[in-house]
Design a protein around this motif. Structure first.
Motif, PDB file in Angstrom:
ATOM      1  N   ILE A  67       0.899  -1.195   0.118  1.00  0.00           N
ATOM      2  CA  ILE A  67       0.046   0.033   0.129  1.00  0.00           C
ATOM      3  C   ILE A  67       0.695   1.403   0.236  1.00  0.00           C
ATOM      4  CG2 ILE A  67      -1.905   1.379   1.266  1.00  0.00           C
ATOM      5  CD1 ILE A  67      -2.747  -1.401   2.326  1.00  0.00           C
ATOM      6  N   GLU A  68       0.617   2.032  -1.015  1.00  0.00           N
ATOM      7  CA  GLU A  68       1.253   3.368  -1.000  1.00  0.00           C
ATOM      8  C   GLU A  68       0.733   4.400   0.081  1.00  0.00           C
ATOM      9  OE1 GLU A  68       1.370   5.292  -4.994  1.00  0.00           O
ATOM     10  OE2 GLU A  68       1.339   3.300  -5.890  1.00  0.00           O
ATOM     11  N   ASP A 122      -8.471   7.816   4.739  1.00  0.00           N
ATOM     12  CA  ASP A 122      -8.705   7.929   3.182  1.00  0.00           C
ATOM     13  C   ASP A 122      -7.905   6.869   2.455  1.00  0.00           C
ATOM     14  OD1 ASP A 122     -10.767   9.739   3.662  1.00  0.00           O
ATOM     15  OD2 ASP A 122      -9.622  11.635   3.391  1.00  0.00           O
ATOM     16  N   TYR A 123      -8.741   6.221   1.670  1.00  0.00           N
ATOM     17  CA  TYR A 123      -8.045   5.087   0.744  1.00  0.00           C
ATOM     18  C   TYR A 123      -8.741   5.287  -0.639  1.00  0.00           C
ATOM     19  CZ  TYR A 123      -6.069   2.215   4.528  1.00  0.00           C
ATOM     20  OH  TYR A 123      -5.453   1.817   5.473  1.00  0.00           O
ATOM     21  N   GLY A 124      -7.583   4.970  -1.621  1.00  0.00           N
ATOM     22  CA  GLY A 124      -8.423   4.744  -3.033  1.00  0.00           C
ATOM     23  C   GLY A 124      -7.797   3.548  -3.410  1.00  0.00           C
ATOM     24  N   LEU A 125      -8.545   2.778  -4.167  1.00  0.00           N
ATOM     25  CA  LEU A 125      -8.052   1.460  -4.795  1.00  0.00           C
ATOM     26  C   LEU A 125      -8.571   1.652  -6.308  1.00  0.00           C
ATOM     27  CD1 LEU A 125      -9.634   0.743  -1.859  1.00  0.00           C
ATOM     28  CD2 LEU A 125      -9.725  -1.536  -2.665  1.00  0.00           C
ATOM     29  N   TYR A 126      -7.521   1.353  -7.148  1.00  0.00           N
ATOM     30  CA  TYR A 126      -7.508   1.640  -8.466  1.00  0.00           C
ATOM     31  C   TYR A 126      -7.397   0.690  -9.301  1.00  0.00           C
ATOM     32  CZ  TYR A 126      -6.667   6.096  -6.483  1.00  0.00           C
ATOM     33  OH  TYR A 126      -6.940   7.276  -5.562  1.00  0.00           O
ATOM     34  N   ARG A 210      -3.876  -1.152  -7.675  1.00  0.00           N
ATOM     35  CA  ARG A 210      -2.904  -0.067  -6.873  1.00  0.00           C
ATOM     36  C   ARG A 210      -3.835   0.542  -5.851  1.00  0.00           C
ATOM     37  NH1 ARG A 210      -2.150   5.745  -8.247  1.00  0.00           N
ATOM     38  NH2 ARG A 210      -0.626   6.610  -6.857  1.00  0.00           N
ATOM     39  N   ILE A 211      -3.315   0.163  -4.364  1.00  0.00           N
ATOM     40  CA  ILE A 211      -3.824   0.861  -3.321  1.00  0.00           C
ATOM     41  C   ILE A 211      -3.285   2.062  -2.609  1.00  0.00           C
ATOM     42  CG2 ILE A 211      -4.986   0.465  -1.084  1.00  0.00           C
ATOM     43  CD1 ILE A 211      -5.328  -2.562  -1.913  1.00  0.00           C
ATOM     44  N   VAL A 212      -3.668   2.878  -2.503  1.00  0.00           N
ATOM     45  CA  VAL A 212      -3.047   4.270  -1.762  1.00  0.00           C
ATOM     46  C   VAL A 212      -3.956   4.584  -0.472  1.00  0.00           C
ATOM     47  CG1 VAL A 212      -2.456   6.783  -2.407  1.00  0.00           C
ATOM     48  CG2 VAL A 212      -2.498   5.023  -4.119  1.00  0.00           C
ATOM     49  N   ARG A 213      -3.144   4.865   0.559  1.00  0.00           N
ATOM     50  CA  ARG A 213      -3.701   5.494   1.621  1.00  0.00           C
ATOM     51  C   ARG A 213      -3.342   6.982   1.481  1.00  0.00           C
ATOM     52  NH1 ARG A 213      -1.934   3.315   7.360  1.00  0.00           N
ATOM     53  NH2 ARG A 213      -0.264   5.098   7.289  1.00  0.00           N
TER      54      ARG A 213
END
Length: 226
Positions: A67-68, A122-126, A210-213
Motif C-alpha cells: 500500500i502506498e 482515506d483510501y483509494g483503490l484503483y 493499486r492501493i493508496v492511503r
C-alpha cells in the motif's frame, strides 16, 4: 511537580510518503529503514532503555504491505533540540528513494500517543471499473468476511467500518473513508476479498489493484493541562 532528574525529550512529528519498491517492506523493515536513516543523519536520537537500546519512534498506523501512502506519520524523540529546518535537511540526505519527507513540527504537551489518536483513513483503490463498486458497498447491509489471526479465525462485518464513499470522476477509482486505528481498522486486503466474493469484482483486477492511503484522521488532542 516535575522530576528534576528526568531527561528532557523533544518530540518531532514527521510527515512522509512511501511509494515504489518501499511499499513491499513490512512494518519491521520500515522501522529499521527509518532508524538507519536517522542514525546516518547524525540526529541526537533518544534511545530506549534495556539490553538492546533502539531509537524511540512511534508510527501512527503501519500501512499494509503493497500500500502506498501519501501522508504517513511517525513521532521521533530527540535528546536535544534541533530546528525543524535542520532536522529535515539532514534527514533528506539519508532517506532512501521513494521515501519523501513532506513536513514536520514539534509536538508539545500531548497526553496520548499518535498511534492511539488515529481514528479514520482515506483510501483509494484503483482497478478497471472500480468506481462502480462504490454504490454497492455503500448500500450493502453487511460485508462479512473471514478474518484470520494466529490463534483463530472469525467472521467480521466490514460495513460498519465504511464511513464514506467519495464521488470520483475516474471510473477506475474507488475512493473511500474508513475507520482506522487500534480500536477498529478496516484492512484493505479484507475489503478486496469482499469485493470479489460478495460483489463479483474480477479477482485478477482486485489482486493487481493499486492501493493508496491518502491520509489519516486523528482524535482531538488532549493536553497534559486538561
Amino acid at each position: 511537580m516535575s522530576d528534576p532528574n528526568a531527561v528532557q525529550k523533544w518530540q518531532v512529528r514527521l510527515c512522509f510518503s512511501i511509494k515504489g519498491a518501499l511499499v513491499w517492506l513490512g512494518h519491521l523493515d520500515m522501522m529499521r529503514t527509518m532508524e538507519r536513516s536517522l542514525r546516518r543523519a547524525e540526529l541526537p536520537l533518544f534511545y530506549s532503555q534495556g539490553f538492546n537500546p533502539r531509537p524511540e519512534l512511534v508510527f501512527a498506523l503501519p500501512a499494509g504491505v503493497g500500500i502506498e501512502t501519501e501522508r504517513d506519520y511517525v513521532d521521533i524523540f530527540l535528546r536535544e533540540h534541533v530546528s525543524i529546518t535542520n532536522f529535515l535537511d539532514r534527514l533528506a540526505k539519508t532517506v532512501p528513494p521513494n521515501l519523501t519527507l513532506l513536513d514536520a513540527h514539534l509536538v508539545v504537551d500531548e497526553k496520548k500517543s499518535i498511534m492511539g489518536r488515529v481514528c479514520a483513513a482515506d483510501y483509494g483503490l484503483y482497478f478497471p471499473k472500480a468506481a462502480s463498486f462504490g454504490t454497492l458497498i455503500w448500500e450493502a447491509q453487511a460485508m462479512q468476511v473471514e478474518k484470520h489471526s494466529k490463534k483463530k479465525s472469525r467472521i467480521i462485518d466490514l460495513r460498519p467500518m465504511l464511513l464514506e464513499v467519495y464521488d470520483s470522476e475516474d471510473s477506475n477509482a474507488l475512493e473511500i473513508k474508513v475507520k482506522a486505528g487500534s480500536a477498529e481498522n478496516m484492512r484493505m486486503d479484507l475489503l478486496s476479498q469482499v469485493l470479489v466474493d460478495q460483489f463479483g469484482a474480477s479477482e485478477d483486477n482486485v489482486n493487481n489493484a493499486r492501493i493508496v492511503r491518502h491520509d489519516l484522521y486523528f482524535l482531538p488532542v488532549k493536553t497534559n493541562k486538561g
